[in-house]
Scaffold this motif. Sequence first.
Motif, PDB file in Angstrom:
ATOM      1  N   ASP A  29       0.831  -1.208   0.000  1.00 31.11           N
ATOM      2  CA  ASP A  29       0.000   0.000   0.000  1.00 31.11           C
ATOM      3  C   ASP A  29       0.865   1.258   0.000  1.00 31.11           C
ATOM      4  OD1 ASP A  29      -2.331  -1.475   0.003  1.00 31.11           O
ATOM      5  OD2 ASP A  29      -2.662  -1.289   2.177  1.00 31.11           O
ATOM      6  N   LEU A  30       1.921   1.251   0.811  1.00 31.69           N
ATOM      7  CA  LEU A  30       2.809   2.410   0.864  1.00 31.69           C
ATOM      8  C   LEU A  30       3.440   2.696  -0.502  1.00 31.69           C
ATOM      9  CD1 LEU A  30       4.790   2.198   4.234  1.00 31.69           C
ATOM     10  CD2 LEU A  30       3.496   4.150   3.374  1.00 31.69           C
ATOM     11  N   LEU A  31       3.839   1.643  -1.195  1.00 31.77           N
ATOM     12  CA  LEU A  31       4.445   1.825  -2.514  1.00 31.77           C
ATOM     13  C   LEU A  31       3.434   2.392  -3.502  1.00 31.77           C
ATOM     14  CD1 LEU A  31       6.554  -1.438  -2.591  1.00 31.77           C
ATOM     15  CD2 LEU A  31       7.472   0.885  -2.627  1.00 31.77           C
ATOM     16  N   ARG A  32       2.210   1.902  -3.467  1.00 34.78           N
ATOM     17  CA  ARG A  32       1.176   2.441  -4.361  1.00 34.78           C
ATOM     18  C   ARG A  32       0.898   3.911  -4.081  1.00 34.78           C
ATOM     19  NH1 ARG A  32      -1.118  -2.696  -3.818  1.00 34.78           N
ATOM     20  NH2 ARG A  32      -2.299  -2.027  -1.978  1.00 34.78           N
ATOM     21  N   VAL A  58      14.935  -0.906 -12.626  1.00 35.57           N
ATOM     22  CA  VAL A  58      13.524  -1.159 -12.390  1.00 35.57           C
ATOM     23  C   VAL A  58      13.323  -2.658 -12.188  1.00 35.57           C
ATOM     24  CG1 VAL A  58      11.198  -1.002 -13.338  1.00 35.57           C
ATOM     25  CG2 VAL A  58      12.840   0.850 -13.743  1.00 35.57           C
ATOM     26  N   HIS A  59      12.652  -3.015 -11.089  1.00 34.68           N
ATOM     27  CA  HIS A  59      12.411  -4.422 -10.740  1.00 34.68           C
ATOM     28  C   HIS A  59      10.974  -4.789 -11.091  1.00 34.68           C
ATOM     29  CE1 HIS A  59      16.028  -3.434  -8.559  1.00 34.68           C
ATOM     30  NE2 HIS A  59      16.185  -4.688  -8.184  1.00 34.68           N
ATOM     31  N   ILE A  60      10.813  -5.922 -11.743  1.00 36.08           N
ATOM     32  CA  ILE A  60       9.495  -6.401 -12.138  1.00 36.08           C
ATOM     33  C   ILE A  60       9.285  -7.811 -11.590  1.00 36.08           C
ATOM     34  CG2 ILE A  60       9.417  -4.949 -14.201  1.00 36.08           C
ATOM     35  CD1 ILE A  60      10.174  -7.415 -15.856  1.00 36.08           C
ATOM     36  N   PRO A  88      11.596 -14.564  -3.135  1.00 34.62           N
ATOM     37  CA  PRO A  88      10.137 -14.633  -2.996  1.00 34.62           C
ATOM     38  C   PRO A  88       9.520 -13.389  -2.376  1.00 34.62           C
ATOM     39  CG  PRO A  88      11.241 -16.154  -1.478  1.00 34.62           C
ATOM     40  CD  PRO A  88      12.277 -15.674  -2.440  1.00 34.62           C
ATOM     41  N   VAL A  89      10.226 -12.742  -1.442  1.00 32.88           N
ATOM     42  CA  VAL A  89       9.686 -11.527  -0.829  1.00 32.88           C
ATOM     43  C   VAL A  89       9.635 -10.400  -1.853  1.00 32.88           C
ATOM     44  CG1 VAL A  89      10.080  -9.763   0.925  1.00 32.88           C
ATOM     45  CG2 VAL A  89      10.413 -12.173   1.487  1.00 32.88           C
ATOM     46  N   ALA A  90      10.713 -10.227  -2.606  1.00 32.72           N
ATOM     47  CA  ALA A  90      10.740  -9.171  -3.617  1.00 32.72           C
ATOM     48  C   ALA A  90       9.647  -9.384  -4.662  1.00 32.72           C
ATOM     49  CB  ALA A  90      12.114  -9.127  -4.280  1.00 32.72           C
ATOM     50  N   LEU A  91       9.537 -10.609  -5.158  1.00 31.42           N
ATOM     51  CA  LEU A  91       8.541 -10.884  -6.195  1.00 31.42           C
ATOM     52  C   LEU A  91       7.127 -10.668  -5.671  1.00 31.42           C
ATOM     53  CD1 LEU A  91      10.130 -14.069  -7.799  1.00 31.42           C
ATOM     54  CD2 LEU A  91       9.996 -11.785  -8.811  1.00 31.42           C
ATOM     55  N   ARG A  92       6.866 -11.100  -4.452  1.00 31.04           N
ATOM     56  CA  ARG A  92       5.530 -10.929  -3.869  1.00 31.04           C
ATOM     57  C   ARG A  92       5.214  -9.451  -3.653  1.00 31.04           C
ATOM     58  NH1 ARG A  92       2.612 -14.929  -1.065  1.00 31.04           N
ATOM     59  NH2 ARG A  92       0.553 -14.117  -0.536  1.00 31.04           N
ATOM     60  N   GLU A 130       2.184  -7.527  -5.417  1.00 31.19           N
ATOM     61  CA  GLU A 130       1.102  -6.974  -4.605  1.00 31.19           C
ATOM     62  C   GLU A 130       0.977  -5.463  -4.760  1.00 31.19           C
ATOM     63  OE1 GLU A 130       0.520  -8.088  -0.586  1.00 31.19           O
ATOM     64  OE2 GLU A 130       1.033 -10.192  -0.905  1.00 31.19           O
ATOM     65  N   SER A 131       2.094  -4.790  -4.960  1.00 30.27           N
ATOM     66  CA  SER A 131       2.031  -3.331  -5.117  1.00 30.27           C
ATOM     67  C   SER A 131       1.447  -2.929  -6.472  1.00 30.27           C
ATOM     68  CB  SER A 131       3.428  -2.723  -4.967  1.00 30.27           C
ATOM     69  OG  SER A 131       4.242  -3.008  -6.097  1.00 30.27           O
ATOM     70  N   GLY A 132       1.635  -3.809  -7.473  1.00 30.51           N
ATOM     71  CA  GLY A 132       1.185  -3.468  -8.825  1.00 30.51           C
ATOM     72  C   GLY A 132       2.057  -2.427  -9.486  1.00 30.51           C
ATOM     73  N   CYS A 133       3.237  -2.180  -8.920  1.00 29.49           N
ATOM     74  CA  CYS A 133       4.129  -1.135  -9.435  1.00 29.49           C
ATOM     75  C   CYS A 133       5.438  -1.754  -9.920  1.00 29.49           C
ATOM     76  CB  CYS A 133       4.495  -0.132  -8.338  1.00 29.49           C
ATOM     77  SG  CYS A 133       3.117   0.603  -7.448  1.00 29.49           S
ATOM     78  N   PRO A 134       5.942  -1.300 -11.063  1.00 30.86           N
ATOM     79  CA  PRO A 134       7.355  -1.576 -11.340  1.00 30.86           C
ATOM     80  C   PRO A 134       8.180  -0.747 -10.359  1.00 30.86           C
ATOM     81  CG  PRO A 134       6.478  -0.058 -12.979  1.00 30.86           C
ATOM     82  CD  PRO A 134       5.330  -0.440 -12.095  1.00 30.86           C
ATOM     83  N   LEU A 135       9.112  -1.374  -9.663  1.00 37.89           N
ATOM     84  CA  LEU A 135       9.814  -0.686  -8.591  1.00 37.89           C
ATOM     85  C   LEU A 135      11.224  -0.283  -8.996  1.00 37.89           C
ATOM     86  CD1 LEU A 135       8.836  -2.750  -5.410  1.00 37.89           C
ATOM     87  CD2 LEU A 135       7.738  -0.700  -6.367  1.00 37.89           C
ATOM     88  N   ALA A 136      11.461   1.019  -9.023  1.00 39.10           N
ATOM     89  CA  ALA A 136      12.832   1.512  -9.119  1.00 39.10           C
ATOM     90  C   ALA A 136      13.496   1.221  -7.785  1.00 39.10           C
ATOM     91  CB  ALA A 136      12.840   3.009  -9.409  1.00 39.10           C
ATOM     92  N   ALA A 137      14.639   0.538  -7.806  1.00 37.37           N
ATOM     93  CA  ALA A 137      15.206   0.100  -6.524  1.00 37.37           C
ATOM     94  C   ALA A 137      16.717  -0.039  -6.596  1.00 37.37           C
ATOM     95  CB  ALA A 137      14.573  -1.230  -6.086  1.00 37.37           C
ATOM     96  N   PRO A 138      17.449   1.023  -6.238  1.00 39.57           N
ATOM     97  CA  PRO A 138      18.889   0.873  -6.019  1.00 39.57           C
ATOM     98  C   PRO A 138      19.125   0.207  -4.670  1.00 39.57           C
ATOM     99  CG  PRO A 138      18.204   3.074  -5.421  1.00 39.57           C
ATOM    100  CD  PRO A 138      16.973   2.379  -5.954  1.00 39.57           C
ATOM    101  N   SER A 139      20.365  -0.041  -4.316  1.00 37.59           N
ATOM    102  CA  SER A 139      20.659  -0.630  -3.014  1.00 37.59           C
ATOM    103  C   SER A 139      20.203   0.307  -1.900  1.00 37.59           C
ATOM    104  CB  SER A 139      22.148  -0.940  -2.883  1.00 37.59           C
ATOM    105  OG  SER A 139      22.923   0.218  -3.140  1.00 37.59           O
ATOM    106  N   ALA A 140      19.753  -0.279  -0.795  1.00 40.38           N
ATOM    107  CA  ALA A 140      19.114   0.478   0.285  1.00 40.38           C
ATOM    108  C   ALA A 140      20.136   0.950   1.316  1.00 40.38           C
ATOM    109  CB  ALA A 140      18.031  -0.373   0.936  1.00 40.38           C
TER     110      ALA A 140
END
Length: 371
Positions: free
Chosen positions: A24-27, A69-71, A134-138, A142-152
Amino acid sequence: MGNTMLWQVSGTAPQAGELAEAADLLREGGTVAFPTETVYGLGADARRTEAVERIFTAKGRPSDNPLIVHIADAAQLAELTLPLAAEAAALAERLMARFWPGPLTLVLPVKPGAVSPRVTAGLETVAVRMPAHPVALRLIAESGCPLAAPSANRSGRPSPTLASHVRDDLSGRIDGIVDGGAAGVGLESTVVEIVDGDSVRILRPGGVTAEALREVAAHVVYDAVAAPGAGTGESEGEGEGSSAADAAAPRSPGMKYAHYAPQGLMQLVKGEQDAVSAYIQAETVAARARGERTGVLAFAEHAARYDADCVLVVGSLAQLETAAYGLYGALREFDARGVQRIWAETCPEHGIGHALMNRLAKAAGHAVVRV
């Protein structure tokens, strides 16, 4: 600074609903750190500029550095990228079939308007991967968003392989952290671009080796800053080299700027092992005499040779995958112990050793001595 939420989930099989708040936060345009099979990533909706800008702000990341971008499904590629020529498209399909989900990032022509221009850093390409966690894929699904994600992590710091590393760097600067346990490979993904129907160019070495790529592509070539030995210019004494990418905007994440650096001054030492050990031991003695707290990053086979304030085993030369996995945690441990000067052994640049040396060179600011 705000509050950073923490969700602890199973790293192997997240349960339904466990990731609902994070999704939800990502959306809603928030920033959430999550585990992948390489390192922890800091995700935001790649389509929303205001969300992506929050990544740059939290990390202190240079704005000309593109994001991956992570899909969660290869079908999402059609929403993000333009079609390739037939032969290049066939090679891309083979690479995805072989390495996705997994630590391989493809740089492809971006579909206009598909992602924020902050993701592409003004380039006409976008870097895309499907993580094998599995956590990343889920979370992505669930977010329905392609996620831009550099290292945290804070920009320039060692990449995080544990949720605690993310907290150390970004607590209060991001909206949430999904703790799914330890990351896997320990080094970021390999980034490649497709040259033609037979060839790929490595822009950043990583979890997929050149040897593995050659099983799919007839020809594997290197960008100048990604080639074995790049960034480890040898000298007879201390000094810093510079990456050939420093003069231009990078075409891929990880091609520019100092990365992965501990707080102490670090130097790589190359040469025959007895000479390497003797040099490092002499340097640590001299530094301790000056009142400096010293550290050595060694392989298991040689660690007993050193007497420093902090000797850390990064892994085994016989199994370089263990060194790749342990590198960033070791660099952070030096910081935790207040080490001011660090000397590091090197390894052969084949297989995962290529990516390992790439990260070591960046962590040392390209300071290398040959003995």
